[in-house]
Structure formats: structure tokens, C-alpha cells
Enzyme design. Structure first.
Site, PDB file in Angstrom:
ATOM      1  N   ASP A  91       0.849  -1.190   0.000  1.00  0.00           N
ATOM      2  CA  ASP A  91       0.000   0.000   0.000  1.00  0.00           C
ATOM      3  C   ASP A  91       0.888   1.245   0.000  1.00  0.00           C
ATOM      4  OD1 ASP A  91       0.818  -0.895   2.496  1.00  0.00           O
ATOM      5  OD2 ASP A  91      -1.184  -1.009   3.319  1.00  0.00           O
ATOM      6  N   GLU A 116      -5.795   3.421   3.589  1.00  0.00           N
ATOM      7  CA  GLU A 116      -6.196   4.027   4.861  1.00  0.00           C
ATOM      8  C   GLU A 116      -7.579   4.672   4.770  1.00  0.00           C
ATOM      9  OE1 GLU A 116      -4.694   3.772   7.631  1.00  0.00           O
ATOM     10  OE2 GLU A 116      -2.601   3.292   7.201  1.00  0.00           O
TER      11      GLU A 116
END
Length: 367
Positions: free
Chosen positions: A71, A129
Site C-alpha cells: 500500500d 487508509e
């Protein structure tokens, strides 16, 4: 061409939040192109979204691929670490995604340098997130052209000592739902409460009520509230109140059933107080489930070289769950703790650079 550690420092200085990782994507793409040219390997760069990228590496003429994911987004947290490569803006890689990207880049370097004869997809995924970047990438259909036989991802944490692997068969990370609840009442002077409908009181009654919902010991669930808003001035009854929170459980469907219970409570409060409500659901993450066969393969490849802890499930949310739902997968924690724990999302979270080589080695062994 940057080393993985040099790349980590550059990325750490330039953190960007979900779906705004334009400079991050540019830095990654430039370095990956240089890497492929240096080692003279053919790659294809796929960009199904405006940020993030997938590198297709297919040296052999078969349709099977292994997917490795990192990520790339940061958090709106101001860094407190006193280091040369401190963040240059008001965001921070407080969840270690700079390390994740550098591990995947270093693993790619290992693959290119050694001309590994396996087909691999290297996914640098945006918006983990809270933005649900994994699902958005899957929804583009970009991976439908590939036969992905398994997928892997890691997450650094200082919950465990440096170099320790922690994972579990079955559910590793919980499902997560962002939830906002708004209350709509009517203003009135506090001297004349009969003329108003107190949204703050309605929210207070709701908060008291949810504490009384019986907990099922075999179906753990957390309704965590991180922010509440209400009121404008001291002598006016609030006409508006808002709760911002997150629901975590080991099953997304179970969380949705819990939301129905919340609606029933809110309806009762509306009848009692006259204060209306609205529920808004944000990002919804599937639980991360480690596939049994892939998990056994993972353990077999690493058990002689690493300490592996069966950590059971965690109530952490992770959108890798969407990938794990579609492909046989294993995700794992990689420990970073040296002396003390500060925790993920802390303005002081800072894994050592040598964690990158550990992650590269683990990916290399499970390939």
C-alpha cells in the site's frame, strides 16, 4: 537508480493521502523503469486508477501469476521524529507504507537481478487508509486477464520484535466499516428547552444505549467512536450532533446485522425525543482471511529461518481482505520493535531501515 533504502527515505519525505499519491506514483514509476532498464528485463506498467500502479513481469509463457502487494498512502499526521528524511509536509507514513513500498521495490530488484522464472504482479496500491483502494482496483477488472494463483502482503508493526513474523490461519484482520451518525433537532434558548429538540441529549441517550447491547462472546465486535460534534454556543440547545466511528468484527455480514440494531435504537430515540437521525456508511473492508493451503505453504517455506507466531485474529482493518476474498492469500505482520512500542499511526512510528531487507528476503523465500 535508487537502492530500496534510498527510495524509502524519498517516499518518507513526500507522504500523500489516499487517491492523492500522484508524486508517490511518479517516483515509483521512474525508479521501476530505471530498474528494468538496468537489469534488461521486459515489464508492463498498468495504471487502472489515477494513482498507484501494477508491474507485470512475465518471463515464462504460462498464464499463472503470483501477486505481491504494497500500500502507498500516508496519513494526515504531523511527524515528530527528528531524522534527516523527515516528512516535508503535514502528512506522514505513520503506518509504515514507505517501508512496504521499499520492500516490494527491493523484492522486484531481486527478481530482475536474478532473472527469476516466475510470472509476478507487483501491486502498489493506493488508498488503503480508508479509501478502499484494493476494491476499486479489483472493480476495474484489471486482474481478470491474469490467472492469479496466490497473493501476499505484509504489514510492519512494533507490536512484535524486529524480524518476527506473526500471522494466523483463517481470519487475521477484522472487517471494518466507517460509520457516521447524525442527529437533527431544533435550536432553542436553554431557558426555554420546551421550544427545542436537543440533538446532544439524543446522542447522549444513544451512547448510553449502545453500551447496554449484549456482547456475543463467540462473535467479537467493536463499535469504536473517535469523534463527536455538537453545539455552537453555551446558551443554545444544540440542533445538531454527530458521531464518527468504526465497527469491527470478524465478519462483515455480522457487522451489518449490528447496524440494524443501531437503527432500531435510533428509531426509539426519535419517537421519544423527536430528534431525527441519519446513518452514513463510509469505507467497508472485508475481513482478511488467510487461505489454509497457502498458509501451510507459507509456514513451510519460512519456519527454518524465522520465528513465526500464531497471533490469532486482530481487530485491525485492512482492505487486502478484498484481494484475499478473490484469490488464495496470506498476509502477515512483520515485527519492527527494537526497544519500545509506540504503535501504528503514532507520529513517532519509525521502523529501522534494515527491516526492508528482512521483508525482501521473506518475499523471496515464499516466491
Amino acid at each position: 537508480m535508487k537502492s530500496p533504502i534510498e527510495l524509502r527515505h524519498i517516499l518518507h519525505q513526500n507522504p500523500e493521502i489516499g487517491f492523492n499519491e500522484f508524486e508517490t506514483t511518479k517516483i515509483l514509476e521512474e525508479q521501476i523503469i530505471k530498474l528494468s532498464k538496468y537489469y534488461n528485463v521486459n515489464i508492463e506498467i498498468l495504471k487502472p486508477l489515477d494513482t498507484g500502479l501494477t508491474i507485470k513481469y512475465d518471463p515464462i509463457n504460462i498464464e499463472e501469476y503470483v501477486l505481491f502487494r504494497a500500500d502507498i498512502d500516508a496519513l494526515p499526521i504531523q511527524e515528530k521524529n527528528d531524522i534527516d528524511y523527515k516528512s516535508k509536509n503535514y502528512n506522514m507514513h505513520a503506518c509504515g507504507h514507505d517501508v512496504h513500498m521499499s520492500i516490494l521495490y527491493g523484492f522486484m530488484k531481486y527478481v530482475f537481478e536474478n532473472k527469476i522464472r516466475k510470472n509476478i504482479l507487483f501491486l502498489f496500491q493506493p488508498a488503503e487508509e480508508g479509501g478502499g483502494g484494493a476494491k476499486k482496483i479489483l472493480d476495474t477488472g484489471i486482474f481478470e486477464q491474469f490467472n492469479i494463483t496466490r497473493a501476499h502482503a505484509l504489514h510492519v508493526t512494533d507490536e512484535y520484535d524486529k524480524g518476527i513474523i506473526a500471522t494466523s490461519k483463517g481470519v487475521l484482520f477484522a472487517s471494518a466499516i466507517e460509520i457516521d451518525i447524525e442527529f437533527f433537532g431544533k435550536n432553542a434558548h436553554i431557558a426555554f428547552p420546551q421550544d427545542g429538540k436537543n440533538a446532544l441529549n439524543a446522542m447522549r441517550i444513544f451512547l448510553d444505549s449502545i453500551d447496554k447491547i449484549p456482547q456475543n462472546p463467540v462473535k467479537p465486535l467493536i463499535f469504536g467512536i473517535g469523534k463527536t460534534i455538537s453545539g455552537e454556543v453555551r446558551n443554545v440547545i444544540p440542533s445538531y450532533a454527530k458521531i464518527e466511528g468504526s465497527i469491527r468484527s470478524l465478519n462483515l455480514e455480522y457487522s451489518m446485522e449490528y447496524i440494524e440494531i443501531l437503527k432500531n435504537i435510533l428509531e426509539s430515540i426519535k419517537k421519544m425525543t423527536g430528534v431525527d437521525y441519519k446513518i452514513t456508511l463510509g469505507s467497508m473492508y472485508k475481513e482478511v482471511i488467510n487461505d489454509e493451503k497457502t498458509y501451510n505453504y507459507f509456514i513451510e517455506k519460512l519456519k527454518n529461518d524465522y520465528i513465526i507466531i500464531d497471533c490469532g485474529y486482530k481487530m485491525t482493518g485492512e482492505d487486502f481482505g478484498f484481494i484475499a476474498e478473490k484469490y488464495p492469500s496470506v498476509m502477515f505482520w512483520l515485527g519492527t520493535k527494537v526497544d519500545k512500542k509506540v504503535g501504528l499511526h503514532s507520529p513517532n512510528f519509525l521502523p529501522d531501515d534494515d527491516v526492508i531487507d528482512i521483508g525482501i528476503n521473506i518475499f523471496s523465500k515464499i516466491l
